[in-house]
Write a protein that holds these residues in place. Sequence first.
Motif, PDB file in Angstrom:
ATOM      1  N   HIS A   1       0.837  -1.206   0.000  1.00  0.00           N
ATOM      2  CA  HIS A   1       0.000   0.000   0.000  1.00  0.00           C
ATOM      3  C   HIS A   1       0.869   1.250   0.000  1.00  0.00           C
ATOM      4  N   ALA A   2       1.893   1.260   0.848  1.00  0.00           N
ATOM      5  CA  ALA A   2       2.770   2.422   0.905  1.00  0.00           C
ATOM      6  C   ALA A   2       3.447   2.663  -0.438  1.00  0.00           C
ATOM      7  N   ALA A   3       3.915   1.603  -1.071  1.00  0.00           N
ATOM      8  CA  ALA A   3       4.573   1.743  -2.374  1.00  0.00           C
ATOM      9  C   ALA A   3       3.604   2.264  -3.423  1.00  0.00           C
ATOM     10  N   ASP A   4       2.377   1.756  -3.405  1.00  0.00           N
ATOM     11  CA  ASP A   4       1.364   2.239  -4.349  1.00  0.00           C
ATOM     12  C   ASP A   4       1.141   3.742  -4.192  1.00  0.00           C
ATOM     13  N   ARG A   5       0.962   4.176  -2.954  1.00  0.00           N
ATOM     14  CA  ARG A   5       0.674   5.588  -2.703  1.00  0.00           C
ATOM     15  C   ARG A   5       1.872   6.477  -3.054  1.00  0.00           C
ATOM     16  N   ILE A   6       3.062   6.034  -2.690  1.00  0.00           N
ATOM     17  CA  ILE A   6       4.248   6.841  -2.953  1.00  0.00           C
ATOM     18  C   ILE A   6       4.508   6.944  -4.452  1.00  0.00           C
ATOM     19  N   ALA A   7       4.422   5.819  -5.161  1.00  0.00           N
ATOM     20  CA  ALA A   7       4.647   5.850  -6.610  1.00  0.00           C
ATOM     21  C   ALA A   7       3.584   6.690  -7.309  1.00  0.00           C
ATOM     22  N   ARG A   8       2.346   6.525  -6.895  1.00  0.00           N
ATOM     23  CA  ARG A   8       1.237   7.237  -7.531  1.00  0.00           C
ATOM     24  C   ARG A   8       1.362   8.742  -7.332  1.00  0.00           C
ATOM     25  N   PHE A   9       1.692   9.148  -6.102  1.00  0.00           N
ATOM     26  CA  PHE A   9       1.674  10.574  -5.807  1.00  0.00           C
ATOM     27  C   PHE A   9       3.070  11.210  -5.809  1.00  0.00           C
ATOM     28  N   GLY A  10       4.058  10.443  -6.256  1.00  0.00           N
ATOM     29  CA  GLY A  10       5.326  11.055  -6.605  1.00  0.00           C
ATOM     30  C   GLY A  10       5.385  11.395  -8.079  1.00  0.00           C
ATOM     31  N   THR A  11       4.409  10.897  -8.839  1.00  0.00           N
ATOM     32  CA  THR A  11       4.462  11.037 -10.301  1.00  0.00           C
ATOM     33  C   THR A  11       3.171  11.575 -10.913  1.00  0.00           C
ATOM     34  N   TYR A  12       2.108  11.700 -10.101  1.00  0.00           N
ATOM     35  CA  TYR A  12       0.842  12.132 -10.702  1.00  0.00           C
ATOM     36  C   TYR A  12       1.012  13.514 -11.313  1.00  0.00           C
TER      37      TYR A  12
ATOM     38  N   LEU B   1       8.774  -0.112  -5.132  1.00  0.00           N
ATOM     39  CA  LEU B   1       8.668   1.177  -5.824  1.00  0.00           C
ATOM     40  C   LEU B   1       9.139   1.074  -7.269  1.00  0.00           C
ATOM     41  N   ALA B   2      10.227   0.367  -7.476  1.00  0.00           N
ATOM     42  CA  ALA B   2      10.732   0.214  -8.845  1.00  0.00           C
ATOM     43  C   ALA B   2       9.693  -0.457  -9.730  1.00  0.00           C
ATOM     44  N   ASP B   3       9.053  -1.496  -9.212  1.00  0.00           N
ATOM     45  CA  ASP B   3       8.023  -2.195  -9.990  1.00  0.00           C
ATOM     46  C   ASP B   3       6.830  -1.280 -10.269  1.00  0.00           C
ATOM     47  N   ARG B   4       6.383  -0.555  -9.226  1.00  0.00           N
ATOM     48  CA  ARG B   4       5.214   0.307  -9.401  1.00  0.00           C
ATOM     49  C   ARG B   4       5.496   1.421 -10.414  1.00  0.00           C
ATOM     50  N   LEU B   5       6.644   2.036 -10.298  1.00  0.00           N
ATOM     51  CA  LEU B   5       6.969   3.142 -11.192  1.00  0.00           C
ATOM     52  C   LEU B   5       7.092   2.680 -12.637  1.00  0.00           C
ATOM     53  N   ALA B   6       7.727   1.545 -12.833  1.00  0.00           N
ATOM     54  CA  ALA B   6       7.900   1.036 -14.200  1.00  0.00           C
ATOM     55  C   ALA B   6       6.573   0.676 -14.850  1.00  0.00           C
ATOM     56  N   ALA B   7       5.569   0.367 -14.030  1.00  0.00           N
ATOM     57  CA  ALA B   7       4.271  -0.064 -14.566  1.00  0.00           C
ATOM     58  C   ALA B   7       3.305   1.092 -14.812  1.00  0.00           C
ATOM     59  N   LEU B   8       3.634   2.287 -14.379  1.00  0.00           N
ATOM     60  CA  LEU B   8       2.701   3.411 -14.527  1.00  0.00           C
ATOM     61  C   LEU B   8       2.522   3.782 -16.001  1.00  0.00           C
ATOM     62  N   PRO B   9       1.281   3.961 -16.454  1.00  0.00           N
ATOM     63  CA  PRO B   9       1.040   4.337 -17.851  1.00  0.00           C
ATOM     64  C   PRO B   9       1.496   5.771 -18.126  1.00  0.00           C
ATOM     65  N   VAL B  10       2.319   5.935 -19.150  1.00  0.00           N
ATOM     66  CA  VAL B  10       2.867   7.228 -19.535  1.00  0.00           C
ATOM     67  C   VAL B  10       2.428   7.526 -20.961  1.00  0.00           C
ATOM     68  N   GLY B  11       2.038   8.784 -21.226  1.00  0.00           N
ATOM     69  CA  GLY B  11       1.707   9.087 -22.613  1.00  0.00           C
ATOM     70  C   GLY B  11       0.724  10.221 -22.793  1.00  0.00           C
ATOM     71  N   ASP B  12      -0.160  10.058 -23.752  1.00  0.00           N
ATOM     72  CA  ASP B  12      -1.099  11.098 -24.176  1.00  0.00           C
ATOM     73  C   ASP B  12      -2.013  11.471 -23.010  1.00  0.00           C
ATOM     74  N   PRO B  13      -2.002  12.725 -22.575  1.00  0.00           N
ATOM     75  CA  PRO B  13      -2.823  13.103 -21.419  1.00  0.00           C
ATOM     76  C   PRO B  13      -4.320  13.049 -21.692  1.00  0.00           C
ATOM     77  N   ARG B  14      -4.703  12.955 -22.952  1.00  0.00           N
ATOM     78  CA  ARG B  14      -6.134  12.876 -23.264  1.00  0.00           C
ATOM     79  C   ARG B  14      -6.700  11.488 -23.038  1.00  0.00           C
ATOM     80  N   SER B  15      -5.828  10.501 -22.846  1.00  0.00           N
ATOM     81  CA  SER B  15      -6.268   9.130 -22.610  1.00  0.00           C
ATOM     82  C   SER B  15      -6.580   8.921 -21.135  1.00  0.00           C
ATOM     83  N   ALA B  16      -7.717   8.299 -20.870  1.00  0.00           N
ATOM     84  CA  ALA B  16      -8.104   8.024 -19.484  1.00  0.00           C
ATOM     85  C   ALA B  16      -7.148   7.049 -18.808  1.00  0.00           C
TER      86      ALA B  16
END
Length: 471
Positions: A261-272, A298-313
Amino acid sequence: MTPFWVAGRPCDGPTAVEVRGPWDGGLAGVTSYASAAQVEGAVAAAWESRHLDVPAHVRADALDHVSRSLTTRAEEVAALVTAESGKPITWAMAEVARAAATFRWGAEEARRFSGSMQRLDTDAASTGRVALIRRVPRGPVLGITPFNFPVNLVAHKLAPAIAVGAPVIIKPAPATPLSALLLGSLLAETDLPGGLWSILPVPNESAPALAADVRLPLVSFTGSDSVGHAIRDANPAKHIVLELGGNAAVIVCPDWTDLDHAADRIARFGTYQAGQSCVSVQRVYAHRSVYALLRSLLADRLAALPVGDPRSAATHVGPLIDTAAADRITGWIDAAVAAGATLVTGGGRDGTTVAPTLLTDVPPTCALVTEEAFGPVLVLTPYDTFDEAVTLVNASRYGLQAGVFTHDMRVVAASADLEVGGVVIGDVPTYRADQMPYGGVKDSGTGREGVAAAMDDLTEPRVTVLTGWRL
C-alpha cells in the motif's frame, strides 16, 4: 478568441496569445494580453469597489453558481485543463471536482462569516461597554496563480476573496490562462458587481508593477519561491501571502506492515500529473529494515505506470509543462548519477515527458534532494531511527507537508518535530482537503490557503466599542 475580464466585462487586448499544450503543441485556444489601459481600468475599479456592501447572500449565491456550473460542465472544463496544461484527463477531472468543492466551501463560509461580541465590563472602568469585533477586507487583492492547477488554485484565490467581499484581480499563469477565463465566464452569469473581480492575462514581466500598485494592498501568490520572495522583498509594506511549494518527504516506519500500500501511494503521488505539484512526493525515507523491499516495490510500481497522451483516461503520467522543465529534470537526474547516485528505474525522456524515476544513494547536496524537482522523480534513502528521519526531513529549506506511514502513537507524537505546515499520518504528504488550512514554513511560504484560513488572511479585525450597553 477567448475574452478576458475587466471589472466583470469581457474584453480583448491588442496582443493575441496562442495557448498550446505541452504534449504535442496542439492549439488549446487563443486569448490576448490586457493592455496597460485595461489593467489600469481593472485596478481602478477594484479600488473604487473596496467599500461596496455586497450582501452575504449575493456573494454566497455567486459562489454556489460557479460550483454547480463546474459540476455540470466537468468534462468540458477538464478537457480544457488537459489541452492547455498537459495534465492527464483523470487528474484534470479530479481537479475540477476539487474546484467545485472549493467554491462550495466559499459559499458556505460567506454565509457564516460574522463578527463576535466581547464583554469589557471585566474591569470596573469598562462597566457598560462591549466590543463588537468584525473582520473587514484589508483591501483589493491581487491573486497570482501558477500553471499546475489552472482551475483549483484560481478557485483558492477567488472564493475566499468573494466570500469576504474583497475586490480581487487574478493574474493567471501565461501558459494556462484559459481555465481561469472560463471561471470568469461563470462569474459573469451571477449578480456580483463587476468591480469586485477581474481576470487579466498579462506577461510575467508585467507582474512586478501590478504587485507594487498601492491600490492592491494584499498580494496572494502561488508559485516558485524565487518569484514569491522577490514580490515580498519589493513590497515590504504590503500583506503578502505566499504558497511556494517544497520537496515533500515521506517517512516509512518499521511498524508499517503493508508496504504494498505504501509503495502504491508513494509511486502514484510522486508522479501524478508528472510530479508537478508542490506536495508531490520527492524524498522517501525508509527504515533500514524495510528499505530493500520498498525499493523493489517502488521500482516495480513506477515502471508499470502508464505514460503518454494526457487525453487518454489510461494515462497516469503526462508531459511536463514545457521543454525547459524537462531539460532541468533530466539534467538533475544526470547530475545525481554523476555524483554517485544509483538510477534504479526511469530516467528516460520523450519530448516533454520524463519517465517515472527512482534513485538511491543520492548525495544530500544534489538538487534532487535540496530543491523542488517538480517532476516525476523519487529519491529513496534509508534511516535507522525516527529522530534521524526527522533530521533528514528538516534538513530541507522547504517545509510544506510531510507524510509518515506508521501506527505507533509515540511516533505520531514525535511527528510534531517535523518542520512543516502539515503532517499526514498513514499516507503521503500529497493529501490535501481544500477546506483545511494549507501552507508551509521556511521557504515554503507564509499564510494559509483553505477557504476559511484564507479569509482570515484577507481580512483584519476592526473593533467598535459600544458604550452604555448590557451584554
